[in-house]
Design an enzyme around this catalytic site. Sequence first.
Site, PDB file in Angstrom:
ATOM      1  CG  HIS A 254      -1.850   1.143   1.324  1.00  0.00           C
ATOM      2  ND1 HIS A 254      -3.159   1.088   0.892  1.00  0.00           N
ATOM      3  CD2 HIS A 254      -1.668   2.401   1.777  1.00  0.00           C
ATOM      4  CE1 HIS A 254      -3.728   2.266   1.086  1.00  0.00           C
ATOM      5  NE2 HIS A 254      -2.847   3.092   1.626  1.00  0.00           N
ATOM      6  CD  GLU A 255       1.546   3.597   3.641  1.00  0.00           C
ATOM      7  OE1 GLU A 255       1.728   4.654   3.010  1.00  0.00           O
ATOM      8  OE2 GLU A 255       0.507   3.365   4.294  1.00  0.00           O
ATOM      9  CG  HIS A 258       0.129   6.220  -0.589  1.00  0.00           C
ATOM     10  ND1 HIS A 258      -0.870   6.984  -1.142  1.00  0.00           N
ATOM     11  CD2 HIS A 258      -0.457   5.497   0.404  1.00  0.00           C
ATOM     12  CE1 HIS A 258      -2.020   6.727  -0.512  1.00  0.00           C
ATOM     13  NE2 HIS A 258      -1.797   5.831   0.427  1.00  0.00           N
ATOM     14  CD  GLU A 284      -5.948   5.252   0.335  1.00  0.00           C
ATOM     15  OE1 GLU A 284      -4.959   5.999   0.523  1.00  0.00           O
ATOM     16  OE2 GLU A 284      -6.162   4.246   1.026  1.00  0.00           O
TER      17      GLU A 284
HETATM   18 ZN    ZN Z   1      -3.263   5.158   1.790  1.00  0.00          ZN
END
Ligand code: ZN
Length: 489
Positions: A254-255, A258, A284
Site C-alpha cells: 500500500h505505502e 503511494h 489512494e
Molecule cells: Zn493510503
Amino acid sequence: MAAYDDLMAFQRETEALGQVAGRLGWDQETMMPEGATEQRAEEHGAMANVLHGRRVDPRIGEWLAAADVTGEVAAANVRHIRRSYERTMKVPAALAAELAKTTSRAHRIWAQARSDEDVAAFLPILKRVVELRREEAAAVAGDADPYDALLDDYEPGATGAALAAMFDALRPRLVALRAAILDKPAPMALDRVFDEAGQLALSSKLAEAFGYDVTNGRIDKAVHPFSSGSGLDVRITTRTAARDPFNCFYSTIHEVGHACYEQNIDRDYLLTPLGAGVSMGVHESQSRIYENQLGRSEAFCGWLYGQMRDAFGDFGVPDEAAFYGCVNRVSDGFIRTEADEVQYNLHVLLRFDLERALMSGDLAVDDLEAAWNDRFAADFGFAVDKPSNGVLQDVHWSEGLFGYFPTYTLGNVYAGCLHESLRGAVPGLDDDLARGETSAATGWLRENVQRHGGLYEPLDVIARATGQVPTEGPLLDYLEAKFSGIYGV
Ligand code: ZN
C-alpha cells in the site's frame, strides 16, 4: 515572464521547506528519541509559522496579478498557487491559530478518551473543533456548501452531493455482498508465528517487486505505516505482527503505491506545485490498486505463496488456492483500518454521512455516538461493543480533518476504473503477476497517472487514463466477481 519567474522561485523555496517539515514528521515517527517530544513540538510550530508566513506573503498576490502565463505547465502551476493563496487569505489569522491550538489539544484528549472508553470526555472539545471548522468552511465557501470547502482541501473539484450520489449507489450492493459472503464458510486463516526478520526481508522484496526505488527512498518501522516526501526522497514505513504477516506485506505494498506515485512524477516538476500527487483520492487509487487489484489478485497470491514457503517453510496452508482464500478472507470486525476489500468502504460511507451531517448541523455532536452505533448495526448486522471499536476509533475528527474520509472510498472507486482499463491495456497481466512481475502494470500507471503529478485536476487524471468519467460501477463489478469466485455466492 519576470513576475512568473519570481513567483516560481519563491514557491520553490516554500516547497523545499514543506519537504523539510514533512521529514521532521517522518523522524518523529521513526527515529526521534522519546525525550525530544516537547522540543519537537516547538520545532514543528516554528516550521508551521514560517510556512504560513510564506503562504500569506502579499507579494504572491502581486506576482499572480502580473504573471504572464503561457503553456499548460505554467497555467497549472499558477492554478495551484492561486487556489492555495486565495483559500489561505480567506481564513482570518486568529481563526487559523485557534484551530491549530484546539486540534492539537483535541488530539490529546481523544487519545486519552479512547483508552478510557469515555466518549463524554471527548465531546466538549469535539464540539469546539466542529464549530471552528464550520466557521472556517463558511469563510472559505461564501455562499457555497461549507462541506465542499473542506473537501476541496483534499480533493479539489469534488462535491459532497456528487460523492453522496456515488456512495449511495455503492452501499446497497456492498451490504448485500457482505451479507452473502458471511453466510458462507470462511477460508482458512493463518495460525503460526512468523519471525520478524523474515517478514521484513520479504516486505523489502515486495517493495522492489512493485518498483519502489530505494536509492531515492528507505523503509523503516513505525506504529502506523505511512509514506512521506516527494521527488528524490520518498520514504515509507511498515510494521510487523507475529501472527499476521499479511499486515506487514500489504501495508508495505500500500505505502509503495503511494511512494511510487511520488517517485514517478516527471522530474521537471521537482519542488513545484506539480511535483506531488494531485489529491488524496488519486493518491489512494495508486496505493489501493497496488495493494488490492494487483497484490491480492489470484495470480500474484500464487507467486507470494511460493515466496512465503521459501521464507518460512511449511506454514500450514496446503496450496495456492487455499492461500488466495486466506489472503482475501472476509470476517466481521469493528475497525476500518483492519477491514477487507468488501467491508472497507462501508466503514468510510458511515463516516462520510455522519461528518456531512455534523457540518450541516443536521446532527448534533451529542448525538454522534448513537448515530454511529445505529448506522453500524444497520450495515454490519451487529452492535458496537465499546467506543474504541466505534466512534472513538479514528484520529481524523480530533484533528479536524472533516472531508478527508470520503477520499479513501473515492480512491477505491478510481482504482476500480483504472484496473478495468489496465486489464484492457495489459492482456498478459495475470501471467506477469504469477511471476511476481508488475512492471507492465506499474508502467501503465506511471505513464497514464503518476508522471503527471499535479498537471491535471483529479477527475481529469482518471478520465484521461480511462477514457471515461469515473463511476462506482467497475469497483462493484470487480468486487462481486472476485468474491463470488472465492466464496461461491
Ligand atoms: Zn493510503
